[in-house]
Design a protein around this motif. Structure first.
Motif, short mmCIF file in Angstrom:
data_model
loop_
_atom_site.label_atom_id
_atom_site.label_comp_id
_atom_site.label_asym_id
_atom_site.label_seq_id
_atom_site.Cartn_x
_atom_site.Cartn_y
_atom_site.Cartn_z
N LYS A 58 -1.20 4.80 10.71
CA LYS A 58 -2.05 4.28 11.77
C LYS A 58 -3.39 5.02 11.86
O LYS A 58 -4.34 4.50 12.45
CB LYS A 58 -1.33 4.34 13.12
N ASN A 59 -3.49 6.21 11.30
CA ASN A 59 -4.73 6.98 11.34
C ASN A 59 -5.67 6.65 10.18
O ASN A 59 -6.69 7.30 9.99
CB ASN A 59 -4.46 8.48 11.36
N GLY A 60 -5.33 5.63 9.39
CA GLY A 60 -6.19 5.22 8.28
C GLY A 60 -5.91 5.92 6.98
O GLY A 60 -6.60 5.66 5.98
N VAL A 61 -4.92 6.79 6.94
CA VAL A 61 -4.54 7.47 5.70
C VAL A 61 -3.45 6.66 5.01
O VAL A 61 -2.52 6.17 5.65
CB VAL A 61 -4.06 8.91 5.98
N VAL A 62 -3.57 6.49 3.71
CA VAL A 62 -2.59 5.75 2.93
C VAL A 62 -1.93 6.72 1.95
O VAL A 62 -2.60 7.31 1.09
CB VAL A 62 -3.24 4.59 2.16
N TYR A 63 -0.61 6.91 2.10
CA TYR A 63 0.15 7.77 1.19
C TYR A 63 0.65 6.93 0.01
O TYR A 63 0.99 5.74 0.16
CB TYR A 63 1.33 8.43 1.90
N CYS A 64 0.71 7.55 -1.14
CA CYS A 64 1.16 6.88 -2.37
C CYS A 64 2.28 7.71 -2.98
O CYS A 64 2.16 8.93 -3.11
CB CYS A 64 0.02 6.77 -3.37
N SER A 65 3.37 7.03 -3.36
CA SER A 65 4.48 7.74 -4.01
C SER A 65 4.53 7.36 -5.48
O SER A 65 4.22 6.23 -5.86
CB SER A 65 5.81 7.38 -3.35
N THR A 66 4.90 8.32 -6.32
CA THR A 66 4.90 8.13 -7.76
C THR A 66 6.31 8.13 -8.32
O THR A 66 7.28 8.44 -7.62
CB THR A 66 4.08 9.24 -8.45
N ASN A 109 -8.04 8.17 2.20
CA ASN A 109 -8.47 7.58 3.46
C ASN A 109 -9.03 6.20 3.20
O ASN A 109 -9.65 5.96 2.16
CB ASN A 109 -9.51 8.46 4.14
N GLU A 110 -8.82 5.28 4.15
CA GLU A 110 -9.33 3.93 3.98
C GLU A 110 -10.85 3.92 3.86
O GLU A 110 -11.41 3.03 3.22
CB GLU A 110 -8.86 3.04 5.12
N ASN A 111 -11.54 4.86 4.50
CA ASN A 111 -12.95 5.10 4.21
C ASN A 111 -12.99 6.01 2.99
O ASN A 111 -13.12 7.21 3.09
CB ASN A 111 -13.66 5.74 5.41
N PHE A 112 -12.87 5.41 1.84
CA PHE A 112 -12.48 6.11 0.62
C PHE A 112 -13.48 7.18 0.21
O PHE A 112 -14.67 6.93 0.07
CB PHE A 112 -12.30 5.10 -0.51
N THR A 113 -12.95 8.40 0.00
CA THR A 113 -13.75 9.50 -0.53
C THR A 113 -13.05 10.18 -1.70
O THR A 113 -13.53 11.20 -2.19
CB THR A 113 -14.04 10.54 0.56
N GLY A 114 -11.91 9.64 -2.13
CA GLY A 114 -11.17 10.23 -3.23
C GLY A 114 -9.71 10.42 -2.88
O GLY A 114 -9.27 10.20 -1.75
N PHE A 115 -8.93 10.85 -3.87
CA PHE A 115 -7.49 11.07 -3.71
C PHE A 115 -7.21 12.56 -3.54
O PHE A 115 -7.86 13.40 -4.16
CB PHE A 115 -6.73 10.55 -4.93
N LYS A 116 -6.22 12.86 -2.70
CA LYS A 116 -5.83 14.25 -2.48
C LYS A 116 -4.31 14.37 -2.59
O LYS A 116 -3.57 13.51 -2.11
CB LYS A 116 -6.28 14.71 -1.08
#
Length: 863
Positions: free
Chosen positions: A86-94, A103-110
């Motif tokens: 809900k805070n705009g962060v999208v987690y990705c699982s591998t 972040n949905e306001n994309f600045t890169g992957f962390k």
């Protein structure tokens, strides 16, 4: 897969029972996806659609697909799931059970900072199944084949561990779920029955301990559970109300609304199902559907494990697929039994009964196009192809008809008219065996009755045949000079309609003899009209080469136009005919037969969000921010703005409307997503931009960006005050030393030049060269040379060629006193003169001739 409740209006509950297929657009390797194996899909708050694949991550903005891999910060190329928070962060699982986020306001992957703990507690086959982050930033994880859940706090403390035996046993395996805010749900697997006590729901599963998923439908009235082989539906009391079993293993389920959800199967396609287990819609039979998304425009997206991504632009438009015929259609008609007849270009005739079943009732060996018409007054069906004319409801009255037909008119009380290359044939409405031939010196495309007259549409224009005489309608109005392919008569309005090739629709009102056209300028999709269909007194359909229009007339003759084309979801733009049956529009296109609800043409335009935003800002070719534009120095005057709107349905139609208030009052239109202002003068501006799907859009919403460029120091108040003070001091000193008495001319000139310097204001000269609008500082101009109707404008950096007479140049400049004409072909800028004589002027080492008629002016020249 990621879980997200999506609102879906019940527009998929069609009244149609026809065999159907959707119009799909495919996205694969050729379109830019990194892989055809796509696991997950998500649309972020900026409208961007993200894809998780086995070759990294990709996103799509309606224009291009961008891909991201390990070099971009993706931890593993096999990305299985996307978990938006809900805070705009999208987690990705591998695949190797690692997490990273963006972040949905994309600045890169962390990377997730506690991936080491995931490696410690998760085994290789315990793929992350579900993820939820609570308000304390504790991450909760459920996995396949894992007994219990794993919870890691924000400071790296493992607050809930899996049970000692982390592998599940097959017997008495429970799916435990926890309801979370905003209709979210978190679930995991367990062998411990105590963990499922006091839960709202719990499941005992004896089949397996993998491939489980749980979703809640909107309003929490139903819970859906997916296992390896079946789908179970539970009501809010925990009672199982339905179990769905098929020959295919379900891969994924997704909630759509209160009573409907989506199921994606392994090699079994996708289904929209209600809580009673009824299949509402089916997609992509034999494909393995891994996920489903409804975008902000109502379009459907289906990801697959082997074929990339499929997009349905308009789910309400479907292809009639029971028939194997996917060929160009020539004509359509319906009878009073709600049966549709389809005449194809190759001579076949297809009949679709009221239940949607189809059969080929005629097949021309000569492969010549078939015409079908229904006469409601006699209940006869007319079918014509090659040399056969079949008349009557049962197609038993087969007659020989040798002439080649170009068109069959709409039936009237007087009968039908067959149009030929150089004549027409009148078929009696009372006796179908009665024929009358009328010859003409031209090719007849269509004809229709009006009282006892016959109106003709031809290659050369429109004519009227009255009292056995031919009259040229172009003498009444020049619009009738256009080629006409269809003519129809609206008896209730007493109007004739002519389908032209090049000027849209001609309307001829016989009540007042008024003739006018409705063309692309008025809202038609094309000026090339193939066919007209009159539905009732006030509604007609116009089939064009660029889609299908519907025109609504009112009693005063005013009208409004709606329409659909391929960019709105049609199979293609070339429409040959249309028929209306029970609020369903059947559309004959050059690629086959499609149908859609008539409500699509009711012009109920929703306020769609096109996600317009400024992507990047450059100041003097360096990346900057929107905030910095409010405080720019005098030298920071080259501004570049990158922006974009998002429309997957109209991506080729998006147009940007913009202006820069404070510099220009004119509005500009472009399809480019970049605007450059090469040299803005100091001042305050507002850049306004809007995204349009049509130039006729109303209720336009503008994005406003303030821009402020400071004045140079010599224009600031402190400098002006200091200069005035210095001037007064200088004058005082001159007076004090009595220089003024002896040097009045020098002082006067000195004061003039000083005041000129203080009050100096940069001026600009604007002109067009080669279609481009150009603005230059006037103090960079050296001289102007005449070249007939053009002038060569020589500046310090470049020579411009402008369409302008030399005699008009000085008056067109903002500072005309700075220029002097020295020759019929030359104008100079005074402050650029280096030397002068009676015969020549030198500027930048270039010698310019002085004509005799301008010698006096040269003598007065001071520089």
């Amino acid at each position: 897969m990621s879980f997200r409740i999506a609102f879906l209006p019940l527009f998929f509950l069609h009244l149609f029972s026809y065999s159907q297929d959707y119009i799909y657009k495919e996205f694969g390797l050729n379109e830019g996806l990194p892989s055809s194996q796509v696991y997950d899909i998500y649309q972020d708050k900026n409208g961007i659609i993200w894809f998780a694949t086995d070759r990294g991550i990709a996103n799509y903005n309606g224009y291009e697909i961008k891909t991201f891999g390990i070099k971009d910060g993706v931890l593993n190329n096999v990305v299985l799931n996307l978990y938006p928070q809900k805070n705009g962060v999208v987690y990705c699982s591998t695949f190797n059970n690692q997490l990273f986020y963006f972040n949905e306001n994309f600045t890169g992957f962390k990377p997730y900072k506690y991936n080491n703990l995931l490696s410690k507690y998760l085994k290789n086959n315990q793929t992350i199944l579900n993820l939820y982050i609570d308000d304390n930033n504790t991450i909760n994880i459920g996995c396949e084949s894992m007994n219990g859940k794993l919870s890691i706090s924000n400071n790296g403390k493992v607050t809930t561990k899996t049970v000692k035996n982390t592998y599940l046993s097959i017997e008495k395996t429970y799916t435990v779920f926890e309801k979370k805010p905003n209709n979210a749900i978190f679930y995991y697997l367990s062998n411990n029955s105590s963990q499922v006590k006091n839960k709202d729901f719990n499941f005992i599963k004896n089949e397996n301990n993998v491939k489980n998923q749980v979703i809640l439908l909107k309003n929490d009235n139903y819970l859906i559970h997916k296992s390896l082989n079946s789908i179970s539906i539970f009501n809010k009391n925990g009672d199982k109300v339905k179990e769905i079993k098929t020959n295919y293993n379900p891969l994924y389920i997704k909630a759509l609304n209160e009573t409907h959800f989506f199921i994606g199967y392994l090699y079994g396609g996708g289904k929209i199902v209600d809580v009673k287990g009824n299949i509402i819609e089916s997609f992509l039979e034999n494909e393995s559907i891994s996920n489903f998304l409804i975008d902000h425009e109502g379009g459907y997206w289906l990801t697959t494990l082997h074929s990339g991504v499929y997009y349905i632009k308009e789910p309400k438009i479907k292809v009639y697929s029971q028939s194997p015929l996917r060929k160009p259609i020539n004509s359509l008609t319906k009878n009073n039994k709600n049966e549709i007849f389809v005449g194809y270009n190759d001579g076949k005739v297809l009949k679709i009964d009221s239940k949607g079943n189809s059969s080929i009732i005629y097949n021309s060996k000569e492969k010549l196009r078939a015409f079908v018409e229904f006469d409601a007054k006699t209940n006869n069906i007319y079918l014509q192809s090659h040399n056969h004319l079949i008349i009557n409801e049962n197609f038993t009255n087969k007659q020989k008809y040798i002439a080649y037909i170009l068109k069959v008119s709409e039936p009237s009380e007087k009968g039908l008219i067959f149009s030929h290359i150089n004549r027409i044939t009148l078929v009696s409405g009372k006796d179908n065996d009665t024929y009358k031939l009328i010859a003409f010196p031209f090719r007849v495309h269509d004809a229709c009755y009006w009282n006892d007259d016959i109106y003709l549409g031809t290659f050369e224009g429109s004519y009227i045949y009255s009292n056995e005489k031919l009259h040229d309608l172009s003498k009444i109005n020049s619009l009738f000079k256009n080629r006409v392919d269809d003519v129809d008569y609206n008896e209730e309005r007493n109007e004739l309609y002519f389908a032209t090739i090049g000027n849209g629709l001609i309307v001829y009102n016989k009540n007042n003899e008024n003739v006018y056209s409705i063309s692309k300028k008025e809202g038609l999709l094309s000026d090339i009209v193939n066919e007209i269909h009159i539905e009732n007194k006030n509604e007609i359909w116009v089939c064009t080469n660029s889609g299908l229009n519907k025109i609504f007339f009112d009693k005063n003759g005013h009208y409004k136009i709606t329409g659909l084309k391929s960019s709105n979801g049609l199979l293609n733009d070339g429409i040959n005919d249309v028929e209306i049956l029970n609020d369903t529009v059947w559309i004959a296109s050059k690629k086959g037969l499609v149908y859609a609800p008539e409500s699509l043409f009711e012009n109920v335009k929703e306020d769609k969000n096109n996600y317009l935003k400024i992507n990047r800002v450059y100041v003097n070719d360096s990346l900057s921010s929107i905030k910095s534009l409010k405080n720019l120095s005098y030298y920071e005057n080259r501004i570049e703005l990158f922006f974009e709107g998002i429309s997957f349905k109209n991506n080729n139609e998006l147009t940007y409307k913009y202006t820069l208030e404070g510099l220009d009052k004119k509005w500009y239109y472009t399809k480019n997503r970049k605007i450059t202002f090469p040299s803005l003068p100091n001042g305050n501006y507002i850049f306004k931009v809007a995204v349009l799907t049509s130039l006729k859009d109303k209720n336009i919403k503008y994005l406003k960006i303030p821009i402020s460029i400071k004045a140079p120091f010599w224009k600031t108040s402190w400098f002006i005050i200091l200069s005035i003070f210095s001037l007064i001091t200088l004058i005082y000193l001159f007076f004090k030393t009595r220089v003024l008495v002896y040097n009045q001319d020098i002082i006067r000139e000195l004061l003039r030049l000083l005041m000129k310097k203080i009050k100096r204001k940069e001026k600009y000269y604007a002109f067009k060269e080669a279609g481009k609008e150009i603005r230059i500082k006037t103090d960079t101009i050296l001289y102007v040379k005449s070249s007939g109707n053009y002038i060569d404008l020589k500046t310090e950096n470049k020579t411009y060629i402008i369409r302008c007479k030399i005699g008009d140049f000085i008056s067109s400049t903002p500072d005309p006193l700075e220029y002097l004409r020295i020759h019929r072909s030359y104008i100079i800028r005074i402050d650029k003169v280096e030397s002068k004589s009676k015969t020549e002027i030198v500027i930048k080492d270039e010698k310019l001739p002085v004509s005799n008629s301008y010698e006096i002016e040269i003598e007065k020249l001071f520089f």
